[in-house]
Design a protein around this motif. Structure first.
Motif, mmCIF file in Angstrom:
data_model
loop_
_atom_site.group_PDB
_atom_site.id
_atom_site.type_symbol
_atom_site.label_atom_id
_atom_site.label_comp_id
_atom_site.label_asym_id
_atom_site.label_seq_id
_atom_site.Cartn_x
_atom_site.Cartn_y
_atom_site.Cartn_z
ATOM 1 N N LEU A 28 -59.413 -61.158 31.272
ATOM 2 C CA LEU A 28 -60.797 -60.740 31.052
ATOM 3 C C LEU A 28 -61.685 -61.127 32.219
ATOM 4 N N PHE A 29 -61.464 -62.333 32.749
ATOM 5 C CA PHE A 29 -62.276 -62.807 33.878
ATOM 6 C C PHE A 29 -62.176 -61.813 35.049
ATOM 7 N N LYS A 30 -60.937 -61.391 35.348
ATOM 8 C CA LYS A 30 -60.727 -60.486 36.480
ATOM 9 C C LYS A 30 -61.385 -59.133 36.241
ATOM 10 N N ASP A 31 -61.276 -58.606 34.998
ATOM 11 C CA ASP A 31 -61.880 -57.304 34.685
ATOM 12 C C ASP A 31 -63.398 -57.343 34.879
ATOM 13 N N ILE A 32 -64.002 -58.380 34.335
ATOM 14 C CA ILE A 32 -65.469 -58.483 34.455
ATOM 15 C C ILE A 32 -65.860 -58.639 35.910
ATOM 16 N N SER A 33 -65.108 -59.461 36.632
ATOM 17 C CA SER A 33 -65.415 -59.703 38.045
ATOM 18 C C SER A 33 -65.346 -58.420 38.848
ATOM 19 N N ASN A 34 -64.325 -57.590 38.581
ATOM 20 C CA ASN A 34 -64.181 -56.325 39.315
ATOM 21 C C ASN A 34 -65.352 -55.393 39.044
ATOM 22 N N ILE A 35 -65.742 -55.285 37.754
ATOM 23 C CA ILE A 35 -66.851 -54.379 37.402
ATOM 24 C C ILE A 35 -68.137 -54.809 38.117
ATOM 25 N N LEU A 36 -68.428 -56.097 38.054
ATOM 26 C CA LEU A 36 -69.665 -56.601 38.658
ATOM 27 C C LEU A 36 -69.616 -56.483 40.182
ATOM 28 N N THR A 37 -68.466 -56.761 40.781
ATOM 29 C CA THR A 37 -68.342 -56.694 42.240
ATOM 30 C C THR A 37 -68.560 -55.271 42.732
ATOM 31 N N GLN A 38 -67.948 -54.298 42.036
ATOM 32 C CA GLN A 38 -68.120 -52.901 42.446
ATOM 33 C C GLN A 38 -69.591 -52.482 42.357
ATOM 34 N N ALA A 39 -70.238 -52.859 41.254
ATOM 35 C CA ALA A 39 -71.646 -52.475 41.091
ATOM 36 C C ALA A 39 -72.518 -53.123 42.167
ATOM 37 N N LEU A 40 -72.261 -54.376 42.469
ATOM 38 C CA LEU A 40 -73.054 -55.065 43.496
ATOM 39 C C LEU A 40 -72.813 -54.451 44.868
ATOM 40 N N HIS A 41 -71.575 -54.098 45.166
ATOM 41 C CA HIS A 41 -71.297 -53.454 46.454
ATOM 42 C C HIS A 41 -72.011 -52.120 46.561
ATOM 43 N N PHE A 42 -72.001 -51.365 45.456
ATOM 44 C CA PHE A 42 -72.656 -50.061 45.484
ATOM 45 C C PHE A 42 -74.159 -50.214 45.769
ATOM 46 N N ILE A 43 -74.777 -51.180 45.074
ATOM 47 C CA ILE A 43 -76.224 -51.388 45.267
ATOM 48 C C ILE A 43 -76.499 -51.852 46.693
ATOM 49 N N SER A 44 -75.664 -52.756 47.213
ATOM 50 C CA SER A 44 -75.888 -53.272 48.571
ATOM 51 C C SER A 44 -75.688 -52.197 49.629
ATOM 52 N N ASP A 45 -74.751 -51.297 49.372
ATOM 53 C CA ASP A 45 -74.436 -50.266 50.372
ATOM 54 C C ASP A 45 -75.418 -49.103 50.365
ATOM 55 N N TYR A 46 -76.339 -49.097 49.422
ATOM 56 C CA TYR A 46 -77.302 -47.985 49.358
ATOM 57 C C TYR A 46 -78.122 -47.927 50.650
ATOM 58 N N ALA A 47 -78.131 -46.737 51.288
ATOM 59 C CA ALA A 47 -78.783 -46.598 52.597
ATOM 60 C C ALA A 47 -80.033 -45.734 52.529
ATOM 61 N N GLY A 48 -80.470 -45.372 51.326
ATOM 62 C CA GLY A 48 -81.664 -44.521 51.221
ATOM 63 C C GLY A 48 -82.935 -45.260 51.605
ATOM 64 N N GLU A 49 -84.020 -44.516 51.679
ATOM 65 C CA GLU A 49 -85.304 -45.110 52.039
ATOM 66 C C GLU A 49 -85.842 -45.928 50.867
ATOM 67 N N THR A 50 -86.492 -47.011 51.197
ATOM 68 C CA THR A 50 -87.135 -47.847 50.167
ATOM 69 C C THR A 50 -88.581 -48.067 50.542
ATOM 70 N N ASP A 51 -89.432 -48.146 49.540
ATOM 71 C CA ASP A 51 -90.863 -48.400 49.789
ATOM 72 C C ASP A 51 -91.096 -49.914 49.831
ATOM 73 N N ASP A 52 -92.349 -50.268 49.673
ATOM 74 C CA ASP A 52 -92.678 -51.698 49.730
ATOM 75 C C ASP A 52 -91.947 -52.493 48.664
ATOM 76 N N ARG A 53 -91.726 -51.869 47.521
ATOM 77 C CA ARG A 53 -90.966 -52.528 46.449
ATOM 78 C C ARG A 53 -89.537 -52.036 46.511
ATOM 79 N N ASP A 54 -88.623 -52.910 46.837
ATOM 80 C CA ASP A 54 -87.215 -52.526 46.941
ATOM 81 C C ASP A 54 -86.668 -52.250 45.542
ATOM 82 N N PRO A 55 -86.188 -51.006 45.264
ATOM 83 C CA PRO A 55 -85.709 -50.685 43.908
ATOM 84 C C PRO A 55 -84.441 -51.424 43.544
ATOM 85 N N ARG A 56 -83.733 -51.994 44.532
ATOM 86 C CA ARG A 56 -82.458 -52.663 44.273
ATOM 87 C C ARG A 56 -82.621 -54.121 43.852
#
Length: 1716
Positions: free
Chosen positions: A275-303
């Motif tokens: 279970l630990f590994k499954d949860i870790s993988n889900i969270l890691t993928q989501a965090l990588h996706f958010i970090s890799d977002y290259a779109g424009e951001t305004d003064d308030r970062d949506p991430r």
């Protein structure tokens, strides 16, 4: 089994044994810490004297040698620098050219120049110069610099400038006494600091200046021990100083009880389920996706927030495992859903939805793998959580503890089980689950019970661990004793950042801390928020769940384990074990480095002392040598000394500690050590105490502590049980309790001495009026009641233009016939419809014999006057002179002759005639036969007559005065109404009676007065203010006429002039009795106390009683201007007091009468004046002191009470100060409070029977006055309908409006119309017309009414039953009255004021001694004669000896040294002290231990407070008589309070001479001085004490330092004693300072913000209960309801009073702004 990896680790901690530190105990995975719950070892525990604050210790070091101060806080460094400059200032006060030196304060940057210079200037009286490069100082030549050196004593500059000065030779280091290097850690390489220090090489060693370096950067961040050592050594070499690091961190290590340290090794998490590994993988993928977002951001970062949420979840997974994730996900989802709901930007919503989807996915996986049975399984949590639970189990209550203190396990278990349903994790919001959880109330806390903190790094970790623990508690009975909660500080505890939520979170955390302090919870999961600065109990276990990352965190968290036996447990995983070992090693090395450099460090290198062996070294001290008696041994002495010092009086900033110094007096084996101990400066024992010589330093300290205990007991500071003496026990030991008169407090009843407690007392009748019935067989005395017009009614009030009748124009008057002599009393005024009448009682015949017939006739006449003329006989009264309380008789007198031949005697003919009419005065002897016999009109019969219509109400007809016989109208005249042609027709048709004489004129009559209370005028209110007059009503009133037909009138045998005098009798006799009671009290004081003359030969010395209302110009303004000058007030503000107190008669040119000048001398200067030369207090003044404000008389005791209150406080204070020179201020204040308490004064007043003499109720002859000769029948026989209530119990006396109940009182709030006519007593029963003379078509009214103010519908004493029956009273209203206990205390104070204004201070002190107050020292009388007057039994208070302790070595030199620079202060206040030690004492705070030659200021402040209060009160009493007593009291409060005293202290620079070693106090004074400089005004109690003018709901005011107000008062006490106890000397100094405020407040009276708010919003303003904030302060909320709903404001302060005032100020500011 210890793990091998720790083998080397343990060696690191035993290599260096100086100072010795306990080794850390490493534990393997399967080992538990050895928790000792009930230590049975014999090691000595608390053997350390309480240390001083670390800043003070650093200052001590800096005073002895060059020092580098390493501190974290700016304020602490500034405090040390300023104090050091002040302590060394004696070297720089000399002029530069005659050997004076200068102090240099060097800074690294330009902005710091201004900042540091301002601080020095603010707190010292030194001249401070500032120098920066922009001033072109590099171009200055030597002459210019010499000018600056001559002008300034402290020079603040950048270091480069001073380097240049030294290089150019403008100044040598030998001319510098002190160099302060700010931010001295910069002194490296070629920095100017280093360059400056090189000049020491060319300076003679004897002329080296003192050096102090300040730095905060040594311990910042991570620090390697070797680097720290190197940096400190380098600085020490550069600055030729010793680095001192007695900071808050090291201080904990030195003086805190050292907890046992454990490292518990924990295995890493094993993911057997995947279970630990499954949860870790889900969270890691989501965090990588958010970090890799290259779109424009305004003064308030949506991430930002989605990433934060997922990171928190990931962190929880790593820290607490999958079960922790199952708990934290609902919390995070809840927060994100709130954010999504309020989010308006699409991109932000998309990222939030991504995070929500991820978290829900994680939750679904958790729910799938972890079913409800597995929710408490250890499979899904890491080993670290398991080890934490094991530690908590070790603190289960043992059987021994359950015997001593009941455990709350069962109640807690029931509570947890009850919450089982509400705490299921599935879909439950964290907040909702936790809101319901209320830890059970803890039983009494037992030492050894669990009290701990678990430190974590992340906020969510704390919340999850707390919830997880509660889940495990459900199934694990070994955890039921834990009552946990979590706290995460005031930062962003959640993802959202809404202010309302932040405030709610703050309140919740304050409540959590409050429960923890009260031991309602016993375990806190916490972030670093409570590592420092938050007040928490002494914990016996601190667990680092997440390891400390830097030294400060390590020491601060370890410092929370302060219980006697405590544990510091660090949980470490395998993966981080080695790194942490290295880090911990560095932390402990740093600890050793800092402790080595701690000033005056404790010798902890000695081995543990065995208590049994230690106690054998010296015999214990026992006051009584018997078995079981209290004893103090070597090991218990130091804690007792600490406890005693903590009990000494001090403020919240000062921790009073003993100073102990150990010296080696013998070398060899064993060596010899001797300790010398000094108690704090305000302890009565000031001499150093030397103990026995011992072979160890610790033994020497214990020995001197034992010696100290013995001395304290011998001095009466410790009881026979060897404990600090409690207050009540102290009173008994000093024989200073109540004077044999105690009343027990009964549960459920009001407390004795308070306003709420009321008792009932008999109204006293003067002794000379008791049992004095005239008898034909006794000698009788005849006294005339003489009435003369003093001032006629002003024309403006005589609206009908009636003739004003002077009583002296009539030969008939009344006299008093009695069988006892009546003493002389002052004349007094009464106020009739003719104006002010002066009344005197004078003797006519003092040896008179009367016949039996005359006796009978006199009784009949007397009964007729009161029963029939005045109609005062009611159902429960009967005429029985032989049994009545007062039995004198009223008789008619007649004067014959004129001038010197004028004689006054009893009018026997009139007496005989009236005795025939007695009993039938209202009944004509024969009723006329209307319409049959011709009526013969005789004008003489009706002139000046009293008449009554005889055609109706024969039993009680209405009476009228005949004002005049109409010359223009007869019965045949035209009737004003169209219904009737003539007056004759009206009577025929209305009453069926026939007029026989149609030529008879009509009688213009005035109605009879129902108002029998003539003590005060109707045209003034009871304060002497003229009432407004309505011109419309005045005009209408002047047109009213009341007309009667002579034929239908019965003429009374008493003419109008005597009848008018008869109406005055109740007021005259009432006032006479009151004055006679006052005279009896004067005689009692004269006989028993020897104050005043008993009898007077010749002219009566006392003036007549007056209210000061004579000479009012009623044609001018109708009200007195509030700010009128005293000169304009002379006629109507001169009160009845004989003397005034005017301490400024010579200063301000006020001209006072000779009697007042004599009084001033006696009162303020001459304490030796002879009491025999004093005639005593006037009965009129005594009567004022006996009259309560509820009596609504022309005077009351309030002004005298205010004066007496302040004199009482001053007299008791001076007595205590002088008679108890060895008692500290705390005990003196307690003794004073007992003496001046309302309860004590009430007891003394009751012993002197004052309640019987006092006047509490409104004088209402018709309801509550008993006429002479009458008595009250049994109350049971009284018809309740006839008994009219005066005040209670239906309504509280404070709300009682007499006009709603009594007919004889005047409603002061109504406008006056016709004051020449009195109202009609029986208006509701009579059917008579009111004829408006020139109104032809007026409507005839069905009842006889008047538009007079007294004719307001109310209860009348007629045959008509009142609409609302009067309530039954618990006492008899004629002979008894209800008095509160506090009223009696007020009367005592007023009598003191009365004797003060009349007889001077010495006689007043004798009078107070007669009352039973301790204000004068007694003189021993060997013969025991009880008849000796008081003035022979009491001596005078002698000038106390100087506070100077001359026996101290070099005392005079020390005095000169400590007072260096104080001559400037003496110039400021224009007073030069003869004994300079008073000046030093006045400025010495209890924390200033350098002063060994005087006491601290506390006793002087105790004295000065009372003296200033008295002097200000005297001044207000004399010079502001236009103010009401209430306004005077308010003004006194406005002038005598800490705000204004502290502000004046700053204005006159008291704070620059203040000697205190208290960093917290220094900080508060600094803020207040800064605040005043910006505000540029004195701060009164109504001032806004805040820098911002915003409208925010919560705020904290600038705190006004009480210490500044204290020294303002202590200097007053010092001047008083130094000037030979002269009040005038004090007032000369202080009036000059306070005059602007006195004049300002006289024009605009300030009131406290709390009172102002309650007066502005009396119904809606409500103050809440105080709440403690996280940082230990107090918050108070005030709520004000308005039409827009409730609004709240919050105030924060150090205590409840400050916080409440702050909240009120904020509410007032908002309310006033909204009204604008």
């Amino acid at each position: 089994m210890k793990r091998a990896l720790f083998s080397n680790y343990t060696e690191w901690f035993v290599k260096n044994k100086k100072p010795k530190m306990e080794p850390v105990i490493p534990l393997a995975k399967n080992e538990s810490p050895n928790i000792c719950r009930n230590p049975k070892d014999t090691n000595v525990g608390d053997t350390t004297f309480t240390p001083r604050t670390y800043q003070v210790e650093l200052l001590e070091a800096a005073l002895k040698q060059n020092t580098i101060v390493c501190l974290q806080t700016g304020t602490g460094k500034t405090f040390i620098a300023v104090m050091l400059i002040k302590e060394l200032a004696h070297q720089i006060r000399k002029p530069y050219n005659v050997g004076g030196k200068r102090t240099l304060f060097l800074v690294n940057t330009v902005p710091l120049v201004n900042q540091q210079a301002e601080v020095i200037r603010k707190h010292t009286n030194l001249e401070v110069g500032k120098y920066i490069g922009a001033m072109n100082v590099d171009l200055w030549q030597k002459d210019k610099w010499l000018e600056e050196f001559e002008k300034y004593q402290v020079l603040v500059m950048t270091c480069q400038i001073f380097k240049d000065i030294l290089q150019h030779g403008f100044m040598g280091l030998s001319k510098v006494n002190l160099i302060v290097f700010d931010e001295c850690h910069h002194a490296t390489k070629n920095h100017p600091y280093r360059e400056v220090m090189r000049f020491f090489d060319t300076c003679p060693k004897t002329d080296y200046p003192r050096v102090m370096g300040l730095t905060a950067a040594i311990l910042n961040g991570k620090c390697v021990p070797e680097q720290l050592e190197d940096r400190l050594c380098d600085l020490e070499l550069t600055l030729r100083s010793t680095a001192e690091t007695a900071n808050d961190v090291a201080g904990m290590s030195r003086y805190g009880t050292r907890p046992k340290e454990y490292i518990i090794h924990c295995g890493d998490y094993k993911d057997e389920s995947g279970l630990f590994k499954d949860i870790s993988n889900i969270l890691t993928q989501a965090l990588h996706f958010i970090s890799d977002y290259a779109g424009e951001t305004d003064d308030r970062d949506p991430r930002l927030q989605p990433k934060q949420a997922l990171s928190e979840c990931f962190s929880t997974l790593n820290t607490i495992g999958p079960l922790g994730v199952k708990i934290v996900v609902p919390m995070l989802v809840n927060e994100l859903e709130k954010l999504e709901k309020h989010e308006y930007m699409e991109m932000h919503r998309v990222f939030l939805q991504l995070a929500l989807t991820t978290l829900r996915w994680v939750k679904a996986i958790c729910d799938q793998k972890i079913n409800k049975k597995d929710q408490t399984s250890l499979e899904y949590v890491p080993h670290k959580v398991v080890r934490l639970l094991e530690v908590l189990r070790e603190f289960r209550p043992t059987e021994h503890m359950e015997v001593n203190g009941p455990s709350s396990c069962d109640s807690h278990k029931e509570h947890v089980n009850g919450l089982a349903n509400s705490m299921v994790i599935d879909d439950q919001d964290e907040d909702s689950a936790d809101e319901d959880y209320e830890p059970p109330m803890a039983p009494s806390f037992v030492e050894g019970d669990l009290c701990g903190v678990v430190f974590v790094e992340k906020r969510y970790t704390a919340a999850v661990l707390n919830k997880l623990l509660r889940h495990f508690q459900k199934l694990d009975p070994t955890l039921q004793h834990v009552k946990s909660d979590y706290i995460t500080g005031q930062g962003r505890a959640t993802l959202a950042n809404r202010s309302v939520q932040t405030e709610s979170q703050s309140k919740k955390q304050e409540e959590i801390l409050r429960r923890f302090r009260r031991h309602e919870t016993n375990l806190l999961f916490a972030t670093s928020v409570i590592e420092e600065g938050v007040d928490v109990p002494r914990c016996n276990v601190v667990v680092r769940f997440d390891l400390p990352q830097h030294y400060r965190s390590y020491t601060q968290s370890k410092g929370r384990a302060r219980a006697a036996t405590s544990y510091y447990i660090m949980l470490t995983n395998d993966s981080e074990s080695e790194d942490f070992q290295e880090m911990l090693h560095q932390f402990r090395e740093i600890d050793k480095i800092l402790q080595r450099r701690c000033h005056n460090r404790e010798p902890h290198s000695e081995e543990l002392l065995d208590a049994h062996i230690t106690d054998q070294l010296l015999p214990p001290y026992m006051p009584h040598k018997e078995e079981g008696a209290p004893r103090v041994s070597m090991t218990s002495a130091i804690p007792l000394v600490n406890r005693y010092c903590a009990k000494l009086p001090g403020d919240s900033f000062t921790h009073l500690t003993p100073q102990c110094k150990v010296v080696q007096v013998r070398s060899g084996i064993p060596p010899g050590y001797q300790a010398t101990l000094r108690l704090p400066i305000n302890a009565p024992h000031r001499e150093p105490i030397t103990g026995a010589i011992m072979n160890r330093k610790k033994y020497a300290e214990m020995a001197v502590a034992l010696k100290t205990i013995e001395l304290l007991h011998q001095h009466g500071e410790l009881s026979d049980r060897l404990l600090p003496i409690e207050k009540n026990a102290f009173l008994e030991s000093e024989n200073y309790g109540y004077q044999g008169f105690e009343e027990e407090f009964v549960e459920g009843q009001a407390r004795p001495g308070t306003t709420k407690r009321r008792q009932y007392y008999n109204k006293q009748v003067a002794v000379c009026l008791q049992a004095c019935q005239p008898d034909s067989e006794k000698r009788c005395y005849l006294y005339a009641i003489t009435m003369k017009t003093k001032e006629l009614l002003p024309n403006v009030l005589n609206t009908r233009g009636r003739k004003l009748h002077r009583p002296e124009d009539s030969p008939q008057c009344f006299g008093i016939l009695t069988s006892k002599p009546i003493p002389r009393i002052p004349g007094f005024p009464i106020y009739t419809r003719s104006g002010q009448i002066a009344v005197t009682i004078s003797a006519i015949d003092e040896d008179m014999q009367i016949t039996k017939e005359m006796e009978i006739n006199c009784k009949k006449f007397h009964c007729c006057m009161f029963s029939e003329v005045l109609r005062l006989k009611k159902g429960n009264l009967k005429f029985e002179p032989q049994s009545a309380p007062s039995a004198y008789l009223i008789v008619p007198l007649i004067s014959e002759g004129v001038g010197d031949n004028k004689t006054v005697k009893i009018d026997l003919a009139f007496l005989k005639e009236m005795s025939r009419h007695s009993g039938a005065l209202d009944m004509p002897s024969d009723l006329p036969d209307f319409g049959t016999v011709q009526f013969d009109f005789v004008p003489e019969k009706f002139e000046k007559a009293v008449v009554a219509p005889i055609y109706r109400n024969v039993d009680q007809p209405q009476r009228f005065y005949v004002a005049e016989i109409s010359k223009t109208r007869t019965v045949s005249s035209e009737f004003p109404s169209e219904k009737f042609r003539t007056f004759a027709d009206y009577y025929f048709e209305q009453y069926d009676i026939q007029v026989t004489n149609f030529k008879q004129p009509l009688l213009d009559v005035d109605s009879m007065a129902s108002r029998l209370n003539l003590l005060t005028p109707r045209y003034l209110n009871h304060k002497g203010k003229a009432l407004p007059i309505s011109t419309g009503e005045k005009k209408a009133a002047s047109q009213k006429q009341q007309l009667l037909v002579p034929e239908f009138c019965y003429v009374y045998p008493i003419n109008a002039s005597l009848w008018r005098k008869c109406i005055c009798l109740p007021s005259i006799l009432y006032r006479m009795n009151s004055l006679l009671i006052a005279e009896e009290l004067r005689l009692q004081v004269s006989d028993e106390a020897g104050i005043g003359v008993r009898t007077f030969e010749g002219e009566y010395p006392f003036p007549n009683l007056t209210f000061g209302w004579e000479g009012l110009n009623m044609d001018g303004p109708t009200s007195t201007d509030y700010n009128e000058e005293p000169d304009n007030q002379e006629n109507h503000t001169k009160h009845l007091e004989e003397g005034e107190i005017n301490p400024l008669e010579e200063m301000n040119g006020v001209c006072t009468p000779d009697v007042e000048r004599d009084f001033l001398k006696a009162s303020l200067e001459d304490h030796e004046c002879d009491s025999s030369s004093c005639i005593g207090a006037s009965p009129a003044t005594i009567l004022q002191a006996l009259t309560m404000s509820n009596a609504n008389d022309g005077f009351n005791l309030e002004r005298l009470e205010m004066l007496g209150d302040s004199f009482l406080k001053q007299a008791v204070t001076i007595y205590l100060y002088c008679m108890y020179p060895k008692r500290h201020e705390g005990k003196l204040s307690f003794m004073r409070s007992k003496q001046v308490s309302n309860f004590n004064l009430y007891c003394l007043g009751k012993k002197k029977d004052l309640p019987l003499k006092m006047i509490m109720t409104l004088f209402d002859p018709a309801s509550n006055w008993l006429p002479p000769g009458f008595m009250v029948e049994e109350i049971a026989a009284v018809d309740p309908e006839m008994l009219i209530s005066e005040e209670e119990p239906s309504f509280p006396i404070s709300q009682w409006d007499p006009n709603e109940v009594n007919t004889d009182t005047y409603d002061y709030d109504d406008s006056l119309s016709d004051l020449s006519d009195d109202d009609d007593l029986y208006s509701s029963t009579y059917q008579m017309p009111v004829f408006n003379g020139n109104t032809s078509g007026s409507v005839i009214k069905s009842s006889f009414t008047l538009q007079d103010p007294d004719d307001i519908p109310k209860l009348t004493y007629s045959r008509t039953k009142p609409k609302t029956p009067a309530p039954d009273l618990p006492y008899e209203i004629h002979t008894q009255q209800g008095l509160s206990d506090k009223s009696i205390a007020d009367c005592i104070e007023a009598l003191i004021g009365c004797y003060l204004v009349s007889c001077g201070s010495r006689n007043t002190l004798l009078f107070m001694s007669w009352l039973g107050l301790k204000v004068l020292p007694p003189i021993d009388e060997p013969n025991g004669d009880t008849g000796v007057p008081i003035n022979k039994l009491f001596g005078t208070i002698e000038q106390p000896p100087s506070p100077f302790l001359g026996q101290v070595p070099h005392a005079n030199d020390k005095l000169v040294f400590l007072l260096n620079g104080f001559d400037q202060f003496e110039e400021n206040i224009n007073y030069t002290f003869k004994d300079k030690s008073y000046l030093l004492q006045a400025f010495t705070h209890a924390s200033y231990h350098k002063n060994m030659i005087t006491d601290c200021y506390q006793r002087l402040e105790f004295l000065g407070d009372a003296i200033l209060d008295y002097l200000i009160t005297c001044h207000l009493y004399n010079n502001h008589q236009q103010l009401s007593p209430g306004a005077l009291t308010d003004m006194r409060s406005a002038l005598v309070n800490n705000n204004i005293f502290a502000s004046l202290a700053v204005k006159f620079e008291y704070h620059k001479y203040f000697k205190a070693f208290s960093p917290e106090l220094f900080s508060i004074v600094d803020k207040f001085v800064e605040f005043l400089h910006k505000k540029q005004e004195i701060q009164g109690m109504d001032s806004q004490l805040t820098m911002d003018e915003g409208d925010e709901e919560e705020g904290e005011d600038i705190e006004v330092p009480k210490a500044l107000g204290d020294i303002f008062e202590s200097v007053a006490g010092a001047i008083y004693l130094d000037s030979g106890m002269s009040l005038k000397a004090v007032w000369d100094v202080y009036y000059t300072m306070m005059r602007p405020q006195i004049e300002m407040f006289a024009s605009e009276l300030p009131i406290s913000p709390v009172r102002e708010l309650l007066e502005m919003e009396p119904e809606t303003a409500k103050f809440g209960k105080p709440v403690r904030t996280v940082d230990g302060k107090t918050r108070v909320t005030v709520c004000v309801a308005s039409k827009n709903g409730k609004v709240e404001w919050k105030g924060v302060g150090r205590n409840y009073r400050i916080a409440k005032a702050t909240a009120a100020r904020r509410a007032l500011r908002h309310l006033k702004n909204s009204k604008k």
